[in-house]
Structure formats: C-alpha cells, structure tokens
Motif scaffolding. Sequence first.
Motif, PDB file in Angstrom:
ATOM      1  N   GLY A 124       0.818  -1.214   0.000  1.00 58.61           N
ATOM      2  CA  GLY A 124       0.000   0.000   0.000  1.00 58.61           C
ATOM      3  C   GLY A 124       0.850   1.260   0.000  1.00 58.61           C
ATOM      4  N   LEU A 125       1.899   1.263   0.817  1.00 58.93           N
ATOM      5  CA  LEU A 125       2.781   2.426   0.856  1.00 58.93           C
ATOM      6  C   LEU A 125       3.550   2.587  -0.458  1.00 58.93           C
ATOM      7  CD1 LEU A 125       4.120   2.236   4.521  1.00 58.93           C
ATOM      8  CD2 LEU A 125       2.536   3.925   3.551  1.00 58.93           C
ATOM      9  N   THR A 126       3.947   1.471  -1.063  1.00 59.86           N
ATOM     10  CA  THR A 126       4.632   1.543  -2.359  1.00 59.86           C
ATOM     11  C   THR A 126       3.733   2.197  -3.390  1.00 59.86           C
ATOM     12  OG1 THR A 126       5.991  -0.400  -1.907  1.00 59.86           O
ATOM     13  CG2 THR A 126       5.641   0.165  -4.221  1.00 59.86           C
ATOM     14  N   ILE A 127       2.479   1.770  -3.459  1.00 58.17           N
ATOM     15  CA  ILE A 127       1.529   2.338  -4.416  1.00 58.17           C
ATOM     16  C   ILE A 127       1.286   3.821  -4.107  1.00 58.17           C
ATOM     17  CG2 ILE A 127      -0.873   2.261  -5.208  1.00 58.17           C
ATOM     18  CD1 ILE A 127      -0.686  -0.823  -4.726  1.00 58.17           C
ATOM     19  N   LEU A 128       1.145   4.147  -2.822  1.00 56.32           N
ATOM     20  CA  LEU A 128       0.923   5.539  -2.425  1.00 56.32           C
ATOM     21  C   LEU A 128       2.098   6.421  -2.834  1.00 56.32           C
ATOM     22  CD1 LEU A 128      -0.876   7.573  -0.832  1.00 56.32           C
ATOM     23  CD2 LEU A 128       0.530   7.018   1.150  1.00 56.32           C
ATOM     24  N   PHE A 129       3.326   5.992  -2.529  1.00 58.20           N
ATOM     25  CA  PHE A 129       4.508   6.793  -2.862  1.00 58.20           C
ATOM     26  C   PHE A 129       4.703   6.901  -4.373  1.00 58.20           C
ATOM     27  CE2 PHE A 129       6.350   5.555   1.483  1.00 58.20           C
ATOM     28  CZ  PHE A 129       5.789   6.679   2.080  1.00 58.20           C
ATOM     29  N   LEU A 130       4.450   5.815  -5.100  1.00 58.22           N
ATOM     30  CA  LEU A 130       4.567   5.885  -6.562  1.00 58.22           C
ATOM     31  C   LEU A 130       3.548   6.862  -7.144  1.00 58.22           C
ATOM     32  CD1 LEU A 130       5.201   2.167  -7.548  1.00 58.22           C
ATOM     33  CD2 LEU A 130       6.719   4.100  -7.976  1.00 58.22           C
ATOM     34  N   THR A 131       2.358   6.879  -6.572  1.00 59.19           N
ATOM     35  CA  THR A 131       1.311   7.772  -7.054  1.00 59.19           C
ATOM     36  C   THR A 131       1.626   9.232  -6.744  1.00 59.19           C
ATOM     37  OG1 THR A 131      -0.361   6.066  -6.777  1.00 59.19           O
ATOM     38  CG2 THR A 131      -1.148   8.323  -6.888  1.00 59.19           C
ATOM     39  N   LEU A 132       2.042   9.488  -5.516  1.00 59.39           N
ATOM     40  CA  LEU A 132       2.229  10.877  -5.091  1.00 59.39           C
ATOM     41  C   LEU A 132       3.601  11.450  -5.427  1.00 59.39           C
ATOM     42  CD1 LEU A 132       0.441  10.808  -1.621  1.00 59.39           C
ATOM     43  CD2 LEU A 132      -0.464  11.521  -3.841  1.00 59.39           C
ATOM     44  N   PHE A 133       4.636  10.588  -5.484  1.00 62.06           N
ATOM     45  CA  PHE A 133       6.001  11.084  -5.708  1.00 62.06           C
ATOM     46  C   PHE A 133       6.665  10.492  -6.950  1.00 62.06           C
ATOM     47  CE2 PHE A 133       5.273  11.418  -1.147  1.00 62.06           C
ATOM     48  CZ  PHE A 133       5.639  12.732  -0.900  1.00 62.06           C
ATOM     49  N   ASN A 134       5.998   9.550  -7.624  1.00 64.88           N
ATOM     50  CA  ASN A 134       6.566   8.841  -8.769  1.00 64.88           C
ATOM     51  C   ASN A 134       7.865   8.135  -8.389  1.00 64.88           C
ATOM     52  OD1 ASN A 134       6.334   7.919 -11.374  1.00 64.88           O
ATOM     53  ND2 ASN A 134       7.464   9.624 -12.261  1.00 64.88           N
ATOM     54  N   ASN A 135       7.931   7.677  -7.129  1.00 66.12           N
ATOM     55  CA  ASN A 135       9.122   7.024  -6.595  1.00 66.12           C
ATOM     56  C   ASN A 135       8.708   6.274  -5.329  1.00 66.12           C
ATOM     57  OD1 ASN A 135      11.612   6.295  -5.657  1.00 66.12           O
ATOM     58  ND2 ASN A 135      12.356   8.381  -5.362  1.00 66.12           N
ATOM     59  N   SER A 136       9.200   5.059  -5.139  1.00 71.21           N
ATOM     60  CA  SER A 136       8.831   4.312  -3.937  1.00 71.21           C
ATOM     61  C   SER A 136       9.997   4.145  -2.971  1.00 71.21           C
ATOM     62  CB  SER A 136       8.282   2.935  -4.316  1.00 71.21           C
ATOM     63  OG  SER A 136       9.302   2.140  -4.888  1.00 71.21           O
ATOM     64  N   ASP A 137      11.154   4.710  -3.285  1.00 63.27           N
ATOM     65  CA  ASP A 137      12.334   4.607  -2.433  1.00 63.27           C
ATOM     66  C   ASP A 137      12.295   5.727  -1.398  1.00 63.27           C
ATOM     67  OD1 ASP A 137      14.782   4.271  -1.257  1.00 63.27           O
ATOM     68  OD2 ASP A 137      15.949   4.510  -3.107  1.00 63.27           O
ATOM     69  N   LEU A 138      12.116   5.365  -0.128  1.00 67.61           N
ATOM     70  CA  LEU A 138      12.000   6.376   0.921  1.00 67.61           C
ATOM     71  C   LEU A 138      13.225   7.273   0.997  1.00 67.61           C
ATOM     72  CD1 LEU A 138      10.316   4.402   3.839  1.00 67.61           C
ATOM     73  CD2 LEU A 138       9.323   6.182   2.418  1.00 67.61           C
ATOM     74  N   ALA A 139      14.395   6.723   0.711  1.00 69.67           N
ATOM     75  CA  ALA A 139      15.625   7.508   0.789  1.00 69.67           C
ATOM     76  C   ALA A 139      15.672   8.585  -0.297  1.00 69.67           C
ATOM     77  CB  ALA A 139      16.839   6.591   0.676  1.00 69.67           C
TER      78      ALA A 139
END
Length: 184
Positions: A124-139
């Motif tokens: 869920g967090l991966t999908i959220l970050f990809l949607t909002l930031f176009n990136n799923s790497d927290l760093a």
Amino acid sequence: MMQLFWRFLTIGFLSIGGGYAIIPLIQEQIVDELHWLSEKVFSDIITISQMTPGPLAVNTSTFVGMQLFGIPGAIVATIGCISGGVVISLALAAFFQKKRESKPIQGLLAGLKAASVGLIMSAGLTILFLTLFNNSDLARLNWANLDWIALLLMGIMLFIMRKSKINPILLMIVSGIVGGIIYK
C-alpha cells in the motif's frame, strides 16, 4: 521466457498472503533486480490489475508477462504464479486438517497473519509513494516532487467514499476519467 516462468513460480511459492502481499515480491524481482520494467510501468500495471476482475496477484503476473512477452508471456507468468500457490495450498490443507488442534500450529498461523499484514502495508505504501512522488524509495523521496493534483484527487475520492454509499468501482472509474483529463 523460461526465466519469467521461474521468477513467477518462485514468487508463487514465496507469496503467503496473496493479493497485496505479493506486490513487493514481484516489484523486487521484476523492477529492482531484473530491471525488466520501470517503477512507473509497474505502478500502472498494479492500477490496472486492481480494476480488472480476479485476484490481484494473478492479474499482476498476467499483465507483467503481457508487457514483457505478449500473450505467451502472460500465459507463462500466470501459470508460474498460480502453480506454487496451488501446490502449497493442497499440501497445507492436508497438513492442517491433521494438525488443526495443535498449539504450535495455531501460533504459526498467527505469525503468518502478522507477516501478511506487514507485506500488505508495504504494498500500500509503495503504491501511495509511486502515485504521489513517482518514486517508492524512501531515501529518495523529495517533497518538491509531490503531485498535489493526485493528492487532492485521492483526498476527494476518499472523502466521497467515506461520506456516501457510492460504489467504489464507480469512484475508480470517475477518478480514472478525471485523471485522464488532467494528465493527458
């Protein structure tokens, strides 16, 4: 194409929890390790997989295979993905029927449930970050890259879903149309 089959067979054997729990495993293999797809294409595949009928893991493997090798790839990836689960399910069903009253087995199941919740949250967090930031790497998250339109659209749809009894599928269709108009 044989590597595609083996990767999805491995994913099928290692995916306990199915659905959202399998998404991080597929992403690790297909996006991060093999670089067969970009994060953006994978995110699009997840979105389409959620909207199509059927199990998310099967839909995702089918669309990944289709993206990579067309219809033969879709068939190979799907068979690979479901084969592991079928074998494991049959073996576990027989085992748990015999040992269903065992306290260690009940403890094992409780641990598996907890692990599945963690994997689902990760997906869920991966999908959220990809949607909002176009990136799923927290760093590598950069608040300057926040997609405010996507955040606003998500907030509006979440509000509507929570305050009304509108069918979530209808909301997804409306969101897709609005997104298509905004992002064209």
